[in-house]
Design a protein around this motif. Structure first.
Motif, PDB file in Angstrom:
ATOM      1  N   ASP A  60     -28.981  23.112   5.779  1.00  0.00           N
ATOM      2  CA  ASP A  60     -28.562  22.866   6.980  1.00  0.00           C
ATOM      3  C   ASP A  60     -29.940  22.667   7.745  1.00  0.00           C
ATOM      4  O   ASP A  60     -31.033  23.418   7.651  1.00  0.00           O
ATOM      5  N   PRO A  61     -29.911  21.938   8.908  1.00  0.00           N
ATOM      6  CA  PRO A  61     -31.112  21.990   9.881  1.00  0.00           C
ATOM      7  C   PRO A  61     -31.549  23.323  10.550  1.00  0.00           C
ATOM      8  O   PRO A  61     -30.536  24.098  10.365  1.00  0.00           O
ATOM      9  N   GLY A  62     -32.618  23.475  10.441  1.00  0.00           N
ATOM     10  CA  GLY A  62     -33.052  24.889  10.991  1.00  0.00           C
ATOM     11  C   GLY A  62     -34.551  25.277  10.366  1.00  0.00           C
ATOM     12  O   GLY A  62     -35.142  24.569   9.598  1.00  0.00           O
ATOM     13  N   VAL A  63     -34.984  26.383  10.668  1.00  0.00           N
ATOM     14  CA  VAL A  63     -36.136  27.042  10.048  1.00  0.00           C
ATOM     15  C   VAL A  63     -35.898  27.878   8.816  1.00  0.00           C
ATOM     16  O   VAL A  63     -35.220  28.714   9.096  1.00  0.00           O
ATOM     17  N   TYR A  64     -36.671  27.987   7.711  1.00  0.00           N
ATOM     18  CA  TYR A  64     -36.477  28.661   6.601  1.00  0.00           C
ATOM     19  C   TYR A  64     -37.892  29.473   6.273  1.00  0.00           C
ATOM     20  O   TYR A  64     -38.773  28.701   6.444  1.00  0.00           O
ATOM     21  N   THR A  65     -37.848  30.560   5.628  1.00  0.00           N
ATOM     22  CA  THR A  65     -39.073  31.352   5.187  1.00  0.00           C
ATOM     23  C   THR A  65     -39.098  31.215   3.649  1.00  0.00           C
ATOM     24  O   THR A  65     -37.801  31.399   3.129  1.00  0.00           O
ATOM     25  N   VAL A  66     -40.020  31.139   2.938  1.00  0.00           N
ATOM     26  CA  VAL A  66     -39.864  31.267   1.562  1.00  0.00           C
ATOM     27  C   VAL A  66     -40.753  32.618   1.103  1.00  0.00           C
ATOM     28  O   VAL A  66     -41.744  32.931   1.929  1.00  0.00           O
ATOM     29  N   TRP A  67     -39.981  33.307   0.351  1.00  0.00           N
ATOM     30  CA  TRP A  67     -40.523  34.578  -0.307  1.00  0.00           C
ATOM     31  C   TRP A  67     -40.896  34.440  -1.670  1.00  0.00           C
ATOM     32  O   TRP A  67     -40.149  33.706  -2.333  1.00  0.00           O
ATOM     33  N   ALA A  68     -42.032  35.198  -2.027  1.00  0.00           N
ATOM     34  CA  ALA A  68     -42.208  35.371  -3.354  1.00  0.00           C
ATOM     35  C   ALA A  68     -42.099  36.693  -3.995  1.00  0.00           C
ATOM     36  O   ALA A  68     -42.513  37.778  -3.046  1.00  0.00           O
ATOM     37  N   THR A  85     -39.193  23.606   8.258  1.00  0.00           N
ATOM     38  CA  THR A  85     -38.176  23.297   9.083  1.00  0.00           C
ATOM     39  C   THR A  85     -37.448  21.900   8.399  1.00  0.00           C
ATOM     40  O   THR A  85     -37.949  21.188   7.952  1.00  0.00           O
ATOM     41  N   ILE A  86     -36.017  22.309   8.414  1.00  0.00           N
ATOM     42  CA  ILE A  86     -35.336  20.967   8.103  1.00  0.00           C
ATOM     43  C   ILE A  86     -34.803  20.316   9.493  1.00  0.00           C
ATOM     44  O   ILE A  86     -34.274  20.864  10.096  1.00  0.00           O
ATOM     45  N   THR A  87     -34.776  19.132   9.419  1.00  0.00           N
ATOM     46  CA  THR A  87     -34.456  18.370  10.453  1.00  0.00           C
ATOM     47  C   THR A  87     -33.261  17.695  10.353  1.00  0.00           C
ATOM     48  O   THR A  87     -32.456  17.402   9.008  1.00  0.00           O
TER      49      THR A  87
END
Length: 87
Positions: A60-68, A85-87
């Motif tokens: 969904d639209p929003g801001v996401y963090t990638v974790w390793a 960010t997903i627009t």
């Protein structure tokens, strides 16, 4: 890390992971969370053209963090790899 994706896209996002200054490409799992979320579910790294990373899709639209998470016993560091960010 590329930071902006349309929600209709399905794209590979390469992620550089290093521990103590050394690049790591094995024994790495990734999680994607909402911006302020904490990782709980881990998945295998995607490998494409010699790089590892995640597939950005169906978000969904929003801001996401990638974790390793790197399994290097006895240590298992968890690393914040940045956001998109997903627009």
């Amino acid at each position: 890390m590329r930071n902006l994706y349309p929600r209709e896209s399905v794209e590979f996002q390469p992620v550089s992971v290093s521990v103590n200054g050394t690049a790591v490409t094995t024994n790495v799992e990734f999680a994607i969370t909402e911006r302020d979320g904490r990782p709980a579910t881990w998945g295998s790294a995607v490998s494409l053209s010699g790089s590892i990373g995640v597939m950005v899709e169906a978000l969904d639209p929003g801001v996401y963090t990638v974790w390793a998470k790197v399994t290097s016993l006895p240590e298992v560091p968890v690393i914040d790899c940045g956001f998109f960010t997903i627009t």
